[in-house]
Design an enzyme around this catalytic site. Structure first.
Site, PDB file in Angstrom:
ATOM      1  N   GLY A  40       0.831  -1.197   0.000  1.00 37.40           N
ATOM      2  CA  GLY A  40       0.000   0.000   0.000  1.00 37.40           C
ATOM      3  C   GLY A  40       0.867   1.249   0.000  1.00 37.40           C
ATOM      4  O   GLY A  40       1.893   1.306   0.676  1.00 37.40           O
ATOM      5  N   GLY A  42      -0.577   4.533   0.312  1.00 40.46           N
ATOM      6  CA  GLY A  42      -1.339   5.694   0.760  1.00 40.46           C
ATOM      7  C   GLY A  42      -0.518   6.491   1.755  1.00 40.46           C
ATOM      8  O   GLY A  42       0.712   6.359   1.807  1.00 40.46           O
ATOM      9  N   ALA A  44      -0.204   6.200   4.963  1.00 42.15           N
ATOM     10  CA  ALA A  44       0.530   5.369   5.913  1.00 42.15           C
ATOM     11  C   ALA A  44       1.650   4.600   5.206  1.00 42.15           C
ATOM     12  O   ALA A  44       2.823   4.713   5.570  1.00 42.15           O
ATOM     13  CB  ALA A  44      -0.424   4.420   6.632  1.00 42.15           C
ATOM     14  N   GLY A  45       1.298   3.834   4.184  1.00 45.85           N
ATOM     15  CA  GLY A  45       2.280   2.985   3.506  1.00 45.85           C
ATOM     16  C   GLY A  45       3.354   3.793   2.783  1.00 45.85           C
ATOM     17  O   GLY A  45       4.538   3.457   2.843  1.00 45.85           O
ATOM     18  N   ARG A 330     -20.209  13.135  13.174  1.00 45.72           N
ATOM     19  CA  ARG A 330     -20.719  12.499  11.967  1.00 45.72           C
ATOM     20  C   ARG A 330     -21.821  11.488  12.237  1.00 45.72           C
ATOM     21  O   ARG A 330     -22.820  11.448  11.530  1.00 45.72           O
ATOM     22  CB  ARG A 330     -19.564  11.800  11.249  1.00 45.72           C
ATOM     23  CG  ARG A 330     -18.581  12.778  10.695  1.00 45.72           C
ATOM     24  CD  ARG A 330     -17.392  12.094  10.077  1.00 45.72           C
ATOM     25  NE  ARG A 330     -16.551  13.114   9.461  1.00 45.72           N
ATOM     26  CZ  ARG A 330     -15.420  12.863   8.831  1.00 45.72           C
ATOM     27  NH1 ARG A 330     -14.978  11.625   8.751  1.00 45.72           N
ATOM     28  NH2 ARG A 330     -14.722  13.823   8.294  1.00 45.72           N
ATOM     29  N   HIS A 401     -18.110   5.525   4.675  1.00 46.76           N
ATOM     30  CA  HIS A 401     -16.982   6.390   4.360  1.00 46.76           C
ATOM     31  C   HIS A 401     -15.650   5.878   4.904  1.00 46.76           C
ATOM     32  O   HIS A 401     -14.627   5.901   4.243  1.00 46.76           O
ATOM     33  CB  HIS A 401     -17.280   7.778   4.937  1.00 46.76           C
ATOM     34  CG  HIS A 401     -16.180   8.755   4.769  1.00 46.76           C
ATOM     35  ND1 HIS A 401     -15.671   9.068   3.534  1.00 46.76           N
ATOM     36  CD2 HIS A 401     -15.484   9.502   5.659  1.00 46.76           C
ATOM     37  CE1 HIS A 401     -14.705   9.965   3.679  1.00 46.76           C
ATOM     38  NE2 HIS A 401     -14.563  10.225   4.944  1.00 46.76           N
ATOM     39  N   GLU A 425      -5.567   3.186   8.128  1.00 46.88           N
ATOM     40  CA  GLU A 425      -6.944   2.710   8.270  1.00 46.88           C
ATOM     41  C   GLU A 425      -7.000   1.193   8.416  1.00 46.88           C
ATOM     42  O   GLU A 425      -7.963   0.637   8.932  1.00 46.88           O
ATOM     43  CB  GLU A 425      -7.787   3.166   7.063  1.00 46.88           C
ATOM     44  CG  GLU A 425      -9.282   2.922   7.238  1.00 46.88           C
ATOM     45  CD  GLU A 425     -10.137   3.428   6.078  1.00 46.88           C
ATOM     46  OE1 GLU A 425      -9.581   4.107   5.180  1.00 46.88           O
ATOM     47  OE2 GLU A 425     -11.345   3.143   6.052  1.00 46.88           O
ATOM     48  N   ARG A 435     -14.594   8.017  14.164  1.00 51.81           N
ATOM     49  CA  ARG A 435     -13.422   8.862  13.903  1.00 51.81           C
ATOM     50  C   ARG A 435     -13.853  10.311  13.727  1.00 51.81           C
ATOM     51  O   ARG A 435     -14.848  10.589  13.064  1.00 51.81           O
ATOM     52  CB  ARG A 435     -12.697   8.389  12.639  1.00 51.81           C
ATOM     53  CG  ARG A 435     -11.511   9.252  12.282  1.00 51.81           C
ATOM     54  CD  ARG A 435     -10.785   8.737  11.064  1.00 51.81           C
ATOM     55  NE  ARG A 435     -11.582   8.768   9.852  1.00 51.81           N
ATOM     56  CZ  ARG A 435     -11.878   9.869   9.175  1.00 51.81           C
ATOM     57  NH1 ARG A 435     -11.476  11.056   9.603  1.00 51.81           N
ATOM     58  NH2 ARG A 435     -12.591   9.799   8.054  1.00 51.81           N
ATOM     59  N   LEU A 441      -6.157  11.472   8.117  1.00 52.82           N
ATOM     60  CA  LEU A 441      -4.874  11.853   7.523  1.00 52.82           C
ATOM     61  C   LEU A 441      -3.813  11.911   8.610  1.00 52.82           C
ATOM     62  O   LEU A 441      -2.677  11.489   8.423  1.00 52.82           O
ATOM     63  CB  LEU A 441      -5.006  13.208   6.825  1.00 52.82           C
ATOM     64  CG  LEU A 441      -6.086  13.286   5.743  1.00 52.82           C
ATOM     65  CD1 LEU A 441      -6.045  14.641   5.040  1.00 52.82           C
ATOM     66  CD2 LEU A 441      -5.925  12.191   4.713  1.00 52.82           C
TER      67      LEU A 441
END
Lengths: 642, 253
Positions: A40, A42, A44-45, A330, A401, A425, A435, A441
């Site tokens: 990954g 993203g 994090a990765g 949310r 989401h 995530e 969250r 992020l």
């Protein structure tokens, strides 16, 4: 399954320092002898790959897209939180920690969340040094906004494209390491399995999406940054390729899966238009700062929004929650929208939408000011819906989401398989049952830039590693399993397509079942119904799914089929988890457990724990394990946003 | 909402080596609220039921930001709407009975994998040549220690908005990647963080760009016209200045 959180000793604010001091390190000259696989790219990765390579480890990075710049972190709009207190409005590390724990409805681990708040400030410094163009005030200092229910302005943003700019920052750092030869980049690879040798994760099996070839890759440890599982609902705001396969493969190899029922349903998405809808689009939550949410008081109202007089409008969030109004968290906003629509007050052609109205803000601040703030979001909305929010109210409806559940990890971000780490995530660790906005992020980059490197060094420094390469029997048997599975997916592909179904048809059926019975509000009866229906969907998938083509070249139907097969298996633990958690908390609303005011009612006596699911073999029921949660620094309270 | 029927002429090519050709298909009852890619989904479902190999195309976020999707629609990269990626192009911009021609982004530096799927890895190599600041993780100064005027910041942000889709290259008669390269060079040249490597960056990235087989810029402005993020060709002028300044004042090694 043993669940040791390995939280370090000492007072909360000293734990991370204590951890780093007592951890083993790897001498800079020795780091090149260790190899690390990261799946990954993203936030994090990508951040982890760049950082670990800078420190001198040999890194192999894998992504499913054609380039590491496209991971779905890119679509995050609103911003990233940090406890900088640049606005001098009373923020602090402890306040960010407290807000995150409380927002998660007291279902996350104190020590992990505190660490997240601690490193948040370094993230902003790091990104600015990379050239991330965060918004600035006229005087040239960084701008902040208040976001999603926070009572301080701690959110940094780059127009409505914060995720894109942060991801491109991580991508540029990663690109620098690829150029330097310290990262080997493998694009268009789909992870098919984790390879475990002598009880430790030592590699992965992947499929090359272009050639169809099955490849083995060995390393000293494996890090998964493979994102969330929102697409189990078919319709979500996730990207089309976002999937749970890597996590499910890890789960089936012995990694515990924590809190799968915690699924965040975001209140401000563009409503569904019809049966061929392929995904949902989020409109940033920042819109609720100026937009007012309402529905007509009259059920089955047919007049246009502009023709409905003020006194016939129901501003239900402002009325019900006077102190937070349109800025409630949310889960609260989503649930109330659903209730209003269920009561028949919904708007739009399907009745499954509520208004988000900017008329008052435009009148108060002027059209220029509002357009400058939200112009790009308004244009995006107009492109999709063909309505200009400057002239008519937006229509919004909740959509899946973000998934707070994920692979269980200890304080080291390590799963129950030694040597297998999960970040971003993909893990469960920081957001509890809900969250907060602009915290995804933050967590992705905290894990990738600042936390994982210390954990990796500690793991490498405390263990001895026998040489393992791709000829090891564990790699060979993993390849065979992957190849057999691909052949099994193709078994209905002979004899034509008559009487068979497509992968998407089954995925939609699964998604509808999950949305109807394991969506925004859940009850025992519905969840038991879903559990009863799932085997039928699984059977239909394996008996009827038709996939044209072969395994040996580009085959997008085959890719999707593999993912959907895993979503079907995974759905079972989502439903079981929702059923086992008899309380309501955060995003998980059990209709049986509500306050008199229809708010989520926690049951701390029975459910103040992390629920961790253990795989026990095909066809046998997964086992539920418990990690109790203890709160030494905050006192769990009933959330109230009145 | 209404529904339309369409004739599609789509480039089919089984793999990189095989010869491709245009095939004609029809799709019926397409909702005008659906996106172009959702229309292709409908076609692919239909082809699958007919036992025909579906059309391979790249896509991911479907909200216009990841840069993965893209095709030439009726001769225009990403189709007829201005500043719109293919996934954000909606079918209300087409009429019942229309014939739509769909081809991959074509360029020497973007080989075709299959149907509408192409290889854009050359873009990654251009970024690897210098599209970053040389800072490691950790030890960076406080984010507010350098002030940047909001005007300058907004200019940098305009350039940083590039999604790397490749429409600029596909539209350029020379197959030039100048708009893409200039966007990254501009972002970093406009910000104080990008100054340390400024003199070498443009040269390194342009050299890589040339080596990848992209053509030169002759100011036809096709790139700007199709860019889904509205990246301005003034960035190309800035790239040219950065390149020349680098030649005259850069280190000689």
């Amino acid at each position: 399954m043993e669940l040791k959180s390995n939280v370090p000793e000492g007072p909360l604010e000293k734990k991370w320092d204590n951890y780093r001091f007592s951890s083993k390190l790897v001498n800079p000259a020795n780091r090149r002898k260790f190899s690390i696989i990261i799946v990954g790219t993203g936030l994090a990765g990508g951040a982890a790959a760049a950082t670990l390579a800078e420190q001198g480890y040999q890194v192999k990075s894998f992504c499913i897209q054609d380039t590491p710049r496209r991971a779905h972190s890119i679509a995050a709009q609103g911003g990233i939180n940090a406890a900088k207190n640049y606005q001098n409005d009373g923020d602090s590390i402890f306040r960010l920690f407290y807000d995150t724990i409380k927002g998660g409805d007291f279902r996350s681990r104190e020590a992990n969340v505190y660490r997240l708040a601690q490193v948040s400030n370094e993230i902003i410094d790091q990104c600015v040094a990379q050239g991330v163009p965060f918004a600035r005030e006229y005087g040239g200092t960084l701008a902040n906004r208040s976001f999603g229910g926070a009572q301080v302005s701690r959110t940094f943003y780059a127009r409505g494209q914060t995720g894109q700019q942060l991801l491109l920052g991580a991508y540029s750092a990663l690109s620098r390491q690829i150029k330097a030869g310290r990262v080997t980049m493998y694009t268009r690879r789909e992870m098919m399995d984790v390879v475990v040798v002598d009880g430790r994760a030592r590699g992965i099996t992947v499929r090359n999406i272009i050639t169809g070839e099955i490849e083995s890759h060995a390393a000293d440890l494996v890090i998964l940054g493979t994102g969330g599982y929102g697409n189990v609902y078919f319709l979500s705001t996730n990207a089309m390729a976002s999937n749970v396969t890597a996590a499910v493969r890890a789960y089936k190899k012995g990694a515990g899966f924590a809190n799968p029922c915690y699924v965040q349903i975001h209140p401000t998405c563009i409503p569904v238009h019809g049966d061929f809808q392929s995904k949902l689009t989020l409109m940033s939550e920042s819109l609720r700062n100026d937009g007012r949410v309402w529905v007509p008081k009259k059920k089955g109202e047919t007049r246009k929004a502009a023709d409905i007089p003020e006194n016939e409008r129901d501003y239900y969030l402002e009325n019900k929650y006077p102190s937070f109004g349109n800025l409630v968290p949310r889960d609260v906003a989503s649930r109330n929208a659903k209730e209003k629509c269920d009561e028949g007050q919904g708007v739009g052609p399907t009745g499954l939408a509520v208004y988000l109205d900017f008329a008052e803000a435009i009148q108060r601040d002027g059209a220029d000011v509002i357009f400058r703030k939200y112009g790009n979001l308004f244009q995006m909305y107009q492109k999709i819906v063909n309505v200009d929010p400057m002239k008519e109210p937006m229509m919004i409806y909740p959509a899946v989401h973000y998934t707070m559940g994920g692979l269980w990890v200890d304080y080291n971000l390590m799963t129950t398989i030694p040597g297998l780490f999960a970040i971003g995530e993909c893990n469960f660790s920081d957001h509890g049952a809900n969250r907060l906005g602009a915290s995804a992020l933050m967590q992705g980059l905290a894990d990738g830039y600042f936390v994982i490197a210390a954990c990796v060094a500690n793991y490498l420094g405390t263990n001895k590693f026998a040489k393992v390469d791709e000829t090891n029997e564990a790699f060979l048997s993993s390849r065979r399993e992957v190849e057999d599975r691909l052949q099994k997916l193709l078994k209905n592909s002979t004899g034509g397509s008559a009487g068979k179904c497509t992968v998407d048809e089954i995925h939609k059926e699964l998604g509808k079942l999950m949305w109807d019975y394991c969506g925004m509000a859940r009850n025992k009866e519905g969840l038991e119904h879903a559990l009863k229906e799932l085997p039928g969907i699984r059977q239909k998938f394996w008996d009827k799914v038709y996939i044209p083509g072969s395994t040996k070249d580009i085959n997008q139907s085959l890719e999707r089929a593999g993912r959907v097969a895993d979503f079907i298996d995974f759905a079972e633990i989502v439903v079981r988890d929702a059923l086992a958690r008899g309380e309501s908390c955060g995003c998980h609303l059990r209709e049986e457990s509500q306050t008199e005011e229809n708010e989520a009612l926690r049951d701390d006596a029975n459910y103040s724990h992390v629920a961790v699911w253990e795989y026990t073999g095909e066809g046998s029921e997964p086992k539920l394990n418990i990690e109790p949660l203890t709160f030494e620094n905050v006192t769990p309270s009933q959330r109230s946003y009145k | 909402m209404s529904e339309i029927n369409l004739t599609l002429k789509i480039w089919r090519q089984p793999n990189a080596e095989a010869e491709g050709k245009v095939e004609t298909y029809s799709v019926e009852n397409i909702s005008t609220d659906s996106s172009f890619l959702e229309m292709l989904d409908v076609l692919n479902e239909k082809l699958t039921h007919e036992g025909v190999d579906p059309v391979a195309f790249d896509h991911d976020c479907r909200e216009g930001i990841c840069g993965m999707c893209g095709a030439v629609v009726n001769g225009v990269a990403h189709g007829p709407e201005k500043e719109t990626t293919l996934c954000q192009l909606h079918m209300r911009h087409f009429k019942n009975g229309d014939t739509i021609v769909i081809e991959p982004f074509r360029s020497r530096a973007f080989p075709i994998y299959k149907d509408l799927m192409i290889d854009r890895s050359a873009f990654d190599r251009i970024i690897q040549a210098g599209g970053y600041t040389n800072v490691n993780t950790g030890g960076t100064p406080d984010a507010n220690s350098v002030r940047i005027s909001s005007q300058q910041l907004e200019l940098a942000m305009d350039a940083a908005a590039c999604i790397g889709c490749g429409a600029c290259v596909a539209s350029c008669p020379n197959g030039s990647a100048m708009l893409f390269t200039s966007a990254k060079v501009s972002q970093l040249a406009l910000l104080p963080q990008g100054q340390v490597e400024r003199k070498e960056r443009a040269q390194a990235m342009v050299q890589c760009m040339d080596g990848e087989g992209f053509g030169h810029c002759t100011n036809t402005k096709e790139c700007e016209a199709v860019c889904p993020k509205g990246i301005s060709i003034s960035n190309i002028a800035r790239l040219n200045r950065e390149f020349l300044k680098g030649i005259f004042t850069g280190r000689d090694d």
